[in-house]
Write an enzyme that holds these catalytic residues in place. Sequence first.
Site, PDB file in Angstrom:
ATOM      1  N   PHE A  82       0.822  -1.217   0.000  1.00 47.05           N
ATOM      2  CA  PHE A  82       0.000   0.000   0.000  1.00 47.05           C
ATOM      3  C   PHE A  82       0.852   1.262   0.000  1.00 47.05           C
ATOM      4  O   PHE A  82       0.426   2.297  -0.497  1.00 47.05           O
ATOM      5  CB  PHE A  82      -0.863   0.069   1.270  1.00 47.05           C
ATOM      6  CG  PHE A  82      -1.928  -0.976   1.378  1.00 47.05           C
ATOM      7  CD1 PHE A  82      -3.094  -0.873   0.636  1.00 47.05           C
ATOM      8  CD2 PHE A  82      -1.780  -2.062   2.222  1.00 47.05           C
ATOM      9  CE1 PHE A  82      -4.092  -1.828   0.735  1.00 47.05           C
ATOM     10  CE2 PHE A  82      -2.774  -3.025   2.330  1.00 47.05           C
ATOM     11  CZ  PHE A  82      -3.933  -2.909   1.591  1.00 47.05           C
ATOM     12  N   ALA A  83       2.019   1.189   0.663  1.00 49.21           N
ATOM     13  CA  ALA A  83       2.769   2.407   0.974  1.00 49.21           C
ATOM     14  C   ALA A  83       3.059   3.230  -0.278  1.00 49.21           C
ATOM     15  O   ALA A  83       3.734   2.752  -1.187  1.00 49.21           O
ATOM     16  CB  ALA A  83       4.086   2.037   1.656  1.00 49.21           C
ATOM     17  N   LYS A  86      -0.101   9.720  -2.267  1.00 51.20           N
ATOM     18  CA  LYS A  86      -1.350   9.572  -3.038  1.00 51.20           C
ATOM     19  C   LYS A  86      -2.132  10.858  -3.281  1.00 51.20           C
ATOM     20  O   LYS A  86      -3.293  10.804  -3.685  1.00 51.20           O
ATOM     21  CB  LYS A  86      -2.250   8.560  -2.329  1.00 51.20           C
ATOM     22  CG  LYS A  86      -2.629   8.974  -0.927  1.00 51.20           C
ATOM     23  CD  LYS A  86      -3.838   8.233  -0.395  1.00 51.20           C
ATOM     24  CE  LYS A  86      -4.344   8.914   0.841  1.00 51.20           C
ATOM     25  NZ  LYS A  86      -5.598   8.478   1.342  1.00 51.20           N
ATOM     26  N   SER A 126      -5.248   1.753  -8.904  1.00 53.31           N
ATOM     27  CA  SER A 126      -6.284   2.766  -8.751  1.00 53.31           C
ATOM     28  C   SER A 126      -7.098   2.879 -10.026  1.00 53.31           C
ATOM     29  O   SER A 126      -6.573   2.672 -11.130  1.00 53.31           O
ATOM     30  CB  SER A 126      -5.573   4.092  -8.465  1.00 53.31           C
ATOM     31  OG  SER A 126      -6.434   5.168  -8.697  1.00 53.31           O
ATOM     32  N   TYR A 151       0.858  11.356  -9.977  1.00 53.79           N
ATOM     33  CA  TYR A 151       0.377  10.281  -9.102  1.00 53.79           C
ATOM     34  C   TYR A 151      -0.190   9.131  -9.931  1.00 53.79           C
ATOM     35  O   TYR A 151       0.179   7.965  -9.762  1.00 53.79           O
ATOM     36  CB  TYR A 151      -0.698  10.805  -8.132  1.00 53.79           C
ATOM     37  CG  TYR A 151      -1.487   9.674  -7.524  1.00 53.79           C
ATOM     38  CD1 TYR A 151      -0.919   8.869  -6.543  1.00 53.79           C
ATOM     39  CD2 TYR A 151      -2.781   9.371  -7.967  1.00 53.79           C
ATOM     40  CE1 TYR A 151      -1.618   7.785  -6.027  1.00 53.79           C
ATOM     41  CE2 TYR A 151      -3.475   8.294  -7.463  1.00 53.79           C
ATOM     42  CZ  TYR A 151      -2.888   7.508  -6.487  1.00 53.79           C
ATOM     43  OH  TYR A 151      -3.570   6.426  -5.997  1.00 53.79           O
ATOM     44  N   LYS A 155       0.988   4.980 -10.710  1.00 53.23           N
ATOM     45  CA  LYS A 155       0.166   3.760 -10.625  1.00 53.23           C
ATOM     46  C   LYS A 155       0.242   2.982 -11.944  1.00 53.23           C
ATOM     47  O   LYS A 155       0.334   1.758 -11.941  1.00 53.23           O
ATOM     48  CB  LYS A 155      -1.284   4.107 -10.269  1.00 53.23           C
ATOM     49  CG  LYS A 155      -1.450   4.594  -8.834  1.00 53.23           C
ATOM     50  CD  LYS A 155      -1.044   3.533  -7.819  1.00 53.23           C
ATOM     51  CE  LYS A 155      -1.045   4.024  -6.387  1.00 53.23           C
ATOM     52  NZ  LYS A 155      -0.414   3.093  -5.428  1.00 53.23           N
ATOM     53  N   VAL A 218     -19.781  21.737  -3.789  1.00 53.97           N
ATOM     54  CA  VAL A 218     -19.947  20.703  -4.800  1.00 53.97           C
ATOM     55  C   VAL A 218     -19.217  21.225  -6.037  1.00 53.97           C
ATOM     56  O   VAL A 218     -19.547  22.305  -6.534  1.00 53.97           O
ATOM     57  CB  VAL A 218     -21.441  20.461  -5.104  1.00 53.97           C
ATOM     58  CG1 VAL A 218     -21.616  19.506  -6.277  1.00 53.97           C
ATOM     59  CG2 VAL A 218     -22.148  19.940  -3.856  1.00 53.97           C
TER      60      VAL A 218
HETATM   61  C1  WQD Z   1     -15.116  12.705  -5.707  1.00 54.91           C
HETATM   62  C2  WQD Z   1     -16.131  13.641  -6.296  1.00 54.91           C
HETATM   63  C3  WQD Z   1     -15.253  15.810  -6.788  1.00 54.91           C
HETATM   64  C4  WQD Z   1     -14.567  17.179  -2.719  1.00 54.91           C
HETATM   65  C5  WQD Z   1     -10.012   9.898  -5.757  1.00 54.91           C
HETATM   66  C6  WQD Z   1      -8.577  10.063  -5.314  1.00 54.91           C
HETATM   67  C7  WQD Z   1      -7.647   9.597  -6.351  1.00 54.91           C
HETATM   68  C8  WQD Z   1      -7.977   8.184  -6.759  1.00 54.91           C
HETATM   69  C9  WQD Z   1      -9.392   8.035  -7.152  1.00 54.91           C
HETATM   70  C10 WQD Z   1      -6.757   6.528  -5.538  1.00 54.91           C
HETATM   71  C11 WQD Z   1     -15.565  14.473  -7.447  1.00 54.91           C
HETATM   72  C12 WQD Z   1     -16.337  15.890  -5.743  1.00 54.91           C
HETATM   73  C13 WQD Z   1     -14.897  16.422  -3.814  1.00 54.91           C
HETATM   74  C14 WQD Z   1     -15.369  18.326  -2.400  1.00 54.91           C
HETATM   75  C15 WQD Z   1     -16.774  17.820  -4.278  1.00 54.91           C
HETATM   76  N1  WQD Z   1      -7.736   7.308  -5.659  1.00 54.91           N
HETATM   77  N2  WQD Z   1     -15.988  16.728  -4.577  1.00 54.91           N
HETATM   78  N3  WQD Z   1     -16.458  18.579  -3.197  1.00 54.91           N
HETATM   79  O1  WQD Z   1     -11.477  12.736  -7.601  1.00 54.91           O
HETATM   80  O2  WQD Z   1     -12.661  10.527  -7.664  1.00 54.91           O
HETATM   81  O3  WQD Z   1     -10.287  10.786  -6.800  1.00 54.91           O
HETATM   82  O4  WQD Z   1     -10.233   8.559  -6.151  1.00 54.91           O
HETATM   83  O5  WQD Z   1      -5.939   6.290  -6.362  1.00 54.91           O
HETATM   84  O6  WQD Z   1      -6.384   9.654  -5.831  1.00 54.91           O
HETATM   85  O7  WQD Z   1      -8.317  11.394  -4.985  1.00 54.91           O
HETATM   86  O8  WQD Z   1     -12.254  11.555  -5.445  1.00 54.91           O
HETATM   87  O9  WQD Z   1     -13.210  12.261  -3.302  1.00 54.91           O
HETATM   88  O10 WQD Z   1     -11.651  13.849  -4.513  1.00 54.91           O
HETATM   89  O11 WQD Z   1     -13.928  13.422  -5.447  1.00 54.91           O
HETATM   90  O12 WQD Z   1     -17.766  18.105  -4.977  1.00 54.91           O
HETATM   91  O13 WQD Z   1     -15.116  19.047  -1.452  1.00 54.91           O
HETATM   92  O14 WQD Z   1     -16.515  14.581  -5.288  1.00 54.91           O
HETATM   93  O15 WQD Z   1     -15.323  16.900  -7.679  1.00 54.91           O
HETATM   94  O16 WQD Z   1     -16.600  14.653  -8.387  1.00 54.91           O
HETATM   95  P1  WQD Z   1     -11.709  11.457  -6.967  1.00 54.91           P
HETATM   96  P2  WQD Z   1     -12.712  12.806  -4.587  1.00 54.91           P
END
Ligand code: WQD
Length: 338
Positions: A82-83, A86, A126, A151, A155, A218
């Site tokens: 996992f380490a 990210k 991912s 990042y 991956k 959002v």
């Molecule tokens: C989800 C949705 C935002 C925050 C994550 C990881 C990435 C990878 C995949 C591991 C998006 C929206 C978010 C907020 C919002 N993981 N949002 N308001 O972008 O799918 O990516 O998963 O490898 O590293 O970061 O996840 O949780 O950032 O966003 O509206 O305050 O929520 O725009 O549509 P994301 P997220």
Amino acid sequence: MQTILVTGGCGFIGAHTIVDLIENGFNVISIDNLSRASDQSLLGIEKITGKKITNYTVDLTDKAATEAVFIANPGIIGMIHFAAYKAVGESVEKPLDYYENNISSLVHLLQMAVKYNAPHFIFSSSCTVYGNPDTIPVTEKTPLQTAASPYGATKQMGETIVKDAAFAHPLSTILLRYFNPVGAHPSTAIGELPIGRPQNLVPAITQTAIGKLPKMQVHGADYDTRDGSCIRDYIHVCDIAHAHTLAIQYSIKNNQPNSCEIFNLGTGNGITVLEAIHAFEKVSGVKLNYEIGPRRAGDIVSIYANNDHAVNQLGWSCKYDLEDMMRTAWQWEQHLAK
Ligand code: WQD
């Protein structure tokens, strides 16, 4: 008892996976340099399982220090890696840190897997490897797109490195592509500890609800989706954790040298940001202070998994639904505030 080395064992998914491995009869040791996680997780693991886990505070980019862990623990049969760093945004600012950390640690561990005959190797990948996919849901065969960040590139490169190593050496390897892991262990003994202001949706929701953040946004409600907000596949961290136990058991049972198999770990349900917020409001009873803001740079509109391969091959199923994810995330946030 079979010994599994978990790297990043103090992190969010790592700690939940250690609990699941112990509950399924594995002996576990951890390597975590604590640069992005706290060893408080080890106390949480002990509280849930009654087992004390040894963590080596070793940096995996230090090959000699990594090797010393294998010399001290000759019984390791496999590892779950996992380490890694990210944070997508940080990786754009500090790409070389990301390449050095995420790539050299992986290469060192694979070298140890070969040298110390620990052939079962599971790599945390991912859904970011799919980039902005042409068709959804994505299967493991959906073509990968150019990574949107360093990042994501680490991956994609990581997957290639594992595949090449498995081709050349008698390793049995598995790449697990996570969608959006959220929630916390129902005991509230372990959960996610975001560093600084949370970038991810669910910590942003829970921190706003508890008052750590005054308001959340959002990021765009003008997309071509059913309510205008982006679609993701949120999955409970305990369901993700259990998939690792099933994957390591699958690797041990099949014992296929020179193999590299890929599994999507998502629920298969695409959920919009607004649906996630409403599910949170329902289970918590808290009216969330949010507003519709502009789109976030780099966001893809919609992605969710076809998880048939994991369901059919690993015998995996998701036990937690969206409301469970929000409930446990909220219980964890409330526990942190005590
Ligand atoms: C989800 C949705 C935002 C925050 C994550 C990881 C990435 C990878 C995949 C591991 C998006 C929206 C978010 C907020 C919002 N993981 N949002 N308001 O972008 O799918 O990516 O998963 O490898 O590293 O970061 O996840 O949780 O950032 O966003 O509206 O305050 O929520 O725009 O549509 P994301 P997220």
